[in-house]
Enzyme design. Structure first.
Site, PDB file in Angstrom:
ATOM      1  N   GLU A   1       1.050  -1.148   0.230  1.00  0.00           N
ATOM      2  CA  GLU A   1      -0.352   0.394  -0.425  1.00  0.00           C
ATOM      3  C   GLU A   1       0.535   1.178   0.339  1.00  0.00           C
ATOM      4  O   GLU A   1       1.621   1.550   0.445  1.00  0.00           O
ATOM      5  CB  GLU A   1      -0.945   0.374   1.341  1.00  0.00           C
ATOM      6  CG  GLU A   1      -2.244   1.130   1.273  1.00  0.00           C
ATOM      7  CD  GLU A   1      -3.057   1.032   2.326  1.00  0.00           C
ATOM      8  OE1 GLU A   1      -2.914   0.081   3.151  1.00  0.00           O
ATOM      9  OE2 GLU A   1      -3.841   2.150   2.053  1.00  0.00           O
TER      10      GLU A   1
ATOM     11  N   LYS B   1      -8.425  -0.633  10.918  1.00  0.00           N
ATOM     12  CA  LYS B   1      -7.552  -1.225   9.385  1.00  0.00           C
ATOM     13  C   LYS B   1      -6.757  -0.194   9.628  1.00  0.00           C
ATOM     14  O   LYS B   1      -5.197  -1.292   9.030  1.00  0.00           O
ATOM     15  CB  LYS B   1      -8.021  -1.005   8.500  1.00  0.00           C
ATOM     16  CG  LYS B   1      -7.353  -1.726   7.121  1.00  0.00           C
ATOM     17  CD  LYS B   1      -7.027  -0.577   6.277  1.00  0.00           C
ATOM     18  CE  LYS B   1      -6.580  -1.575   4.919  1.00  0.00           C
ATOM     19  NZ  LYS B   1      -5.654  -0.737   3.845  1.00  0.00           N
TER      20      LYS B   1
ATOM     21  N   ASP C   1       3.421 -14.627  11.877  1.00  0.00           N
ATOM     22  CA  ASP C   1       2.249 -15.269  11.343  1.00  0.00           C
ATOM     23  C   ASP C   1       0.814 -13.563  11.973  1.00  0.00           C
ATOM     24  O   ASP C   1       0.401 -13.592  13.081  1.00  0.00           O
ATOM     25  CB  ASP C   1       1.606 -16.312  12.569  1.00  0.00           C
ATOM     26  CG  ASP C   1       0.644 -16.854  11.817  1.00  0.00           C
ATOM     27  OD1 ASP C   1      -0.569 -15.826  11.462  1.00  0.00           O
ATOM     28  OD2 ASP C   1       0.030 -18.305  12.281  1.00  0.00           O
TER      29      ASP C   1
ATOM     30  N   HIS D   1      -2.243  10.417   0.338  1.00  0.00           N
ATOM     31  CA  HIS D   1      -2.900   9.087  -0.135  1.00  0.00           C
ATOM     32  C   HIS D   1      -2.310   8.873  -1.960  1.00  0.00           C
ATOM     33  O   HIS D   1      -1.963   8.255  -2.453  1.00  0.00           O
ATOM     34  CB  HIS D   1      -3.995   8.302   0.085  1.00  0.00           C
ATOM     35  CG  HIS D   1      -4.340   7.220   1.074  1.00  0.00           C
ATOM     36  ND1 HIS D   1      -4.785   6.169  -0.111  1.00  0.00           N
ATOM     37  CD2 HIS D   1      -4.092   6.826   1.742  1.00  0.00           C
ATOM     38  CE1 HIS D   1      -4.587   5.441   0.888  1.00  0.00           C
ATOM     39  NE2 HIS D   1      -4.226   6.418   2.230  1.00  0.00           N
TER      40      HIS D   1
HETATM   41  P1  NDP Z   1       7.558 -24.149  16.387  1.00  0.00           P
HETATM   42  O1  NDP Z   1       6.850 -25.504  16.730  1.00  0.00           O
HETATM   43  O2  NDP Z   1       8.906 -23.482  15.742  1.00  0.00           O
HETATM   44  O3  NDP Z   1       8.291 -23.909  18.206  1.00  0.00           O
HETATM   45  C1  NDP Z   1       9.113 -23.025  18.738  1.00  0.00           C
HETATM   46  C2  NDP Z   1      10.790 -22.950  18.030  1.00  0.00           C
HETATM   47  O4  NDP Z   1      11.639 -22.297  18.763  1.00  0.00           O
HETATM   48  C3  NDP Z   1      10.473 -24.647  18.829  1.00  0.00           C
HETATM   49  O5  NDP Z   1      11.420 -24.984  18.593  1.00  0.00           O
HETATM   50  C4  NDP Z   1      11.665 -23.974  20.497  1.00  0.00           C
HETATM   51  O6  NDP Z   1      12.633 -25.076  20.437  1.00  0.00           O
HETATM   52  C5  NDP Z   1      12.444 -22.370  19.722  1.00  0.00           C
HETATM   53  N1  NDP Z   1      13.278 -22.083  20.354  1.00  0.00           N
HETATM   54  C6  NDP Z   1      14.084 -21.391  20.937  1.00  0.00           C
HETATM   55  N2  NDP Z   1      14.671 -20.400  21.569  1.00  0.00           N
HETATM   56  C7  NDP Z   1      13.364 -20.062  22.463  1.00  0.00           C
HETATM   57  C8  NDP Z   1      12.813 -19.612  23.332  1.00  0.00           C
HETATM   58  N3  NDP Z   1      14.128 -18.691  23.287  1.00  0.00           N
HETATM   59  N4  NDP Z   1      11.426 -19.598  23.485  1.00  0.00           N
HETATM   60  C9  NDP Z   1      11.241 -19.968  22.773  1.00  0.00           C
HETATM   61  N5  NDP Z   1      10.827 -21.204  21.628  1.00  0.00           N
HETATM   62  C10 NDP Z   1      12.434 -21.049  21.281  1.00  0.00           C
HETATM   63  O7  NDP Z   1       6.813 -22.926  16.199  1.00  0.00           O
HETATM   64  P2  NDP Z   1       5.958 -21.838  17.618  1.00  0.00           P
HETATM   65  O8  NDP Z   1       5.376 -22.964  18.507  1.00  0.00           O
HETATM   66  O9  NDP Z   1       5.814 -20.589  18.027  1.00  0.00           O
HETATM   67  O10 NDP Z   1       4.260 -21.964  16.692  1.00  0.00           O
HETATM   68  C11 NDP Z   1       4.714 -21.108  15.514  1.00  0.00           C
HETATM   69  C12 NDP Z   1       4.155 -21.534  14.310  1.00  0.00           C
HETATM   70  O11 NDP Z   1       2.805 -22.017  14.188  1.00  0.00           O
HETATM   71  C13 NDP Z   1       4.016 -20.001  12.980  1.00  0.00           C
HETATM   72  O12 NDP Z   1       4.300 -20.885  12.224  1.00  0.00           O
HETATM   73  C14 NDP Z   1       2.353 -20.053  13.192  1.00  0.00           C
HETATM   74  O13 NDP Z   1       2.178 -19.150  11.151  1.00  0.00           O
HETATM   75  C15 NDP Z   1       1.547 -21.401  13.450  1.00  0.00           C
HETATM   76  N6  NDP Z   1       0.106 -21.795  13.715  1.00  0.00           N
HETATM   77  C16 NDP Z   1      -0.296 -20.660  13.793  1.00  0.00           C
HETATM   78  C17 NDP Z   1      -1.591 -20.993  14.558  1.00  0.00           C
HETATM   79  C18 NDP Z   1      -2.900 -19.873  15.061  1.00  0.00           C
HETATM   80  O14 NDP Z   1      -1.957 -19.313  15.040  1.00  0.00           O
HETATM   81  N7  NDP Z   1      -3.920 -20.388  15.553  1.00  0.00           N
HETATM   82  C19 NDP Z   1      -1.575 -22.553  14.492  1.00  0.00           C
HETATM   83  C20 NDP Z   1      -1.282 -23.767  14.307  1.00  0.00           C
HETATM   84  C21 NDP Z   1       0.450 -22.989  13.633  1.00  0.00           C
HETATM   85  P3  NDP Z   1      12.628 -26.050  21.762  1.00  0.00           P
HETATM   86  O15 NDP Z   1      11.487 -27.187  20.655  1.00  0.00           O
HETATM   87  O16 NDP Z   1      13.917 -26.676  22.265  1.00  0.00           O
HETATM   88  O17 NDP Z   1      11.914 -25.760  22.462  1.00  0.00           O
END
Ligand code: NDP
Length: 420
Positions: A79, A259, A275, A374
């Site tokens: 935009e 918006k 996300d 705009h």
């Molecule tokens: P991930 O599954 O990638 O989990 C987070 C990762 O970050 C883990 O592997 C974790 O490691 C790692 N990590 C490293 N350092 C840190 C830290 N300091 N704190 C926390 N985690 C750390 O992603 P999320 O669980 O965050 O989920 C986000 C994703 O899910 C996005 O892509 C989103 O689009 C999608 N999603 C969204 C939905 C919704 O909004 N309704 C539904 C389903 C999916 P470790 O494993 O060792 O803990």
């Protein structure tokens, strides 16, 4: 009939060839898809049936002074006026001392919903009594989160209807957004409860109403900094305060007010690999939490009418790790540009951007109107859409400004005349 069977099993090149073989695209169009595919290997890892990368422009918003620290803020948007407006709003706030922010937590709610419940009160009591055990089970399902200082914190039980009960688990997701982590923790708890509760689990999944991840940004602007060519700063400030009240009263206006805020919020969220659909759904669900849909920011004059005070509160389930954040090199670069190293800092920035964006929009709306600024930027897009080459835009733009015209037909006829 088109046959794209086993499309997902094909390599990227095979997929493009299949589209040609099926006469869905031309060879020329394949070249467009190939040129746009900036990283096919990565794309193929990220999503199913990868074709190409859809590119959006990225720019830098300037003048952000947040909690005494200066930031350059990458924004991704198609935009035309968003980044200019963002920097303009931020510049006014910078002159006034900058943004002050407050982030109240980074907890995501996960829901386990029971259906066919016969005694909701009894189930509620049962679940509440098991809080400690349920939190333990959740944390055991993702122990690394607890090791980092996060994990399940508390629960609540809500009776939604005579037969539907929601067990909500609040989980501190640390630097991640947490959707996947929360979902797997919920699954473990749901499996355990499935063995001891007669009401079946209908579903278990995170809630995107992230009202335990609130970020607030505020600012105080001396009214003289709001002066426009046709209007004194005092009048602009008074009108902004009324427009703010309007957005609390009228959902038709509130939708547009919000918006404008999300123009900035989404642009930063995308640049930071977050996300933005989750952020959007959180923002709008939060905006209607009181029962009627309201503006997410408020502006009011102080007691002696010399300062316009602005405040925004947004649910921001944001992240600096997880999802595709660490695998997209541009996101890494954007984090470095903005000097971001924590989800809290990202939330502070995004809330500030939302407030600056809102200020710029309201200032324009109550003074010269939104179209003037705009359209100056939109005009370039119109001229390109008329078929101009980038090096022809400036000449046509000047002619159209002189003619006070902004429409596509005029751009096309000026271009045709130029090519005669
Ligand atoms: P991930 O599954 O990638 O989990 C987070 C990762 O970050 C883990 O592997 C974790 O490691 C790692 N990590 C490293 N350092 C840190 C830290 N300091 N704190 C926390 N985690 C750390 O992603 P999320 O669980 O965050 O989920 C986000 C994703 O899910 C996005 O892509 C989103 O689009 C999608 N999603 C969204 C939905 C919704 O909004 N309704 C539904 C389903 C999916 P470790 O494993 O060792 O803990």
């Amino acid at each position: 009939m088109t046959n794209l069977s086993k499309f997902y099993q094909k390599t990227w090149q095979q997929r493009l060839q299949a589209l040609i073989d099926q006469k869905i695209i031309s060879d020329q169009q394949r070249k467009i898809l190939q040129c746009s595919a900036s990283d096919p290997e990565l794309g193929d890892q990220q999503i199913e049936n990868y074709l190409t990368h859809y590119n959006l422009p990225e720019g830098l918003a300037l003048h952000y002074l947040i909690n005494g620290k200066r930031y350059l803020i990458p924004m991704v948007t198609e935009e035309p006026s968003v980044i200019a407006a963002s920097s303009h709003g931020a510049a006014i706030i910078e002159k006034s001392g900058g943004f002050t922010t407050k982030v109240s937590g980074h907890l995501l709610w996960g829901q386990i919903v029971f259906e066919k419940v016969s005694q909701p009160e009894k189930l509620k009591k049962n679940l509440e009594e098991q809080q400690e055990k349920l939190i333990l089970i959740a944390n055991q399902a993702h122990p690394s989160l607890q090791k980092r200082g996060g994990g399940a914190r508390h629960l609540r039980v809500r009776i939604l209807a005579a037969d539907l009960v929601s067990l909500d688990l609040a989980i501190d997701t640390q630097e991640a957004m947490g959707a996947n982590m929360v979902n797997s923790m919920l699954e473990a708890v749901a499996n355990y409860l499935g063995t001891q509760i007669s009401a079946p689990v209908l579903l278990s999944v995170l809630s995107n109403l992230a009202d335990e991840s609130l970020a607030q940004a505020s600012c105080r602007i001396p009214v003289e900094f709001l002066t426009r060519p046709q209007l004194a700063g005092q009048q602009v400030a008074e009108k902004i305060a009324v427009a703010s009240r309007l957005a609390q009263l009228d959902p038709y206006r509130a939708a547009t007010h919000n918006k404008g805020i999300m123009n900035g919020v989404d642009a930063v969220a995308i640049a930071m690999g977050n996300d933005w659909r989750a952020i959007e759904s959180a923002a709008h669900a939060f905006a209607v939490k009181s029962g009627s849909y309201r503006g997410l920011s408020q502006w009011q004059l102080n007691s002696d009418n010399s300062i316009l005070e602005g405040k925004i509160t947004l649910p921001l389930p944001v992240a600096v790790v997880g999802g595709s954040i660490k695998i997209v090199p541009l996101v890494q670069l954007n984090q470095q540009l903005a000097k971001i190293n924590s989800a809290t800092q990202l939330a502070e920035i995004i809330a500030s951007v939302g407030l600056a964006q809102n200020l710029a929009a309201l200032q324009a709306l109550v003074s010269e109107g939104i179209q003037q600024g705009h359209m100056r930027l939109q005009l370039r897009a119109t001229i390109l859409a008329a078929g101009a080459q980038p090096n022809e835009v400036a000449t046509i733009l000047k002619q159209m400004q002189q003619m006070k015209k902004t429409d596509l037909t005029t751009a096309q006829s000026l271009l045709a005349k130029k090519h005669e």
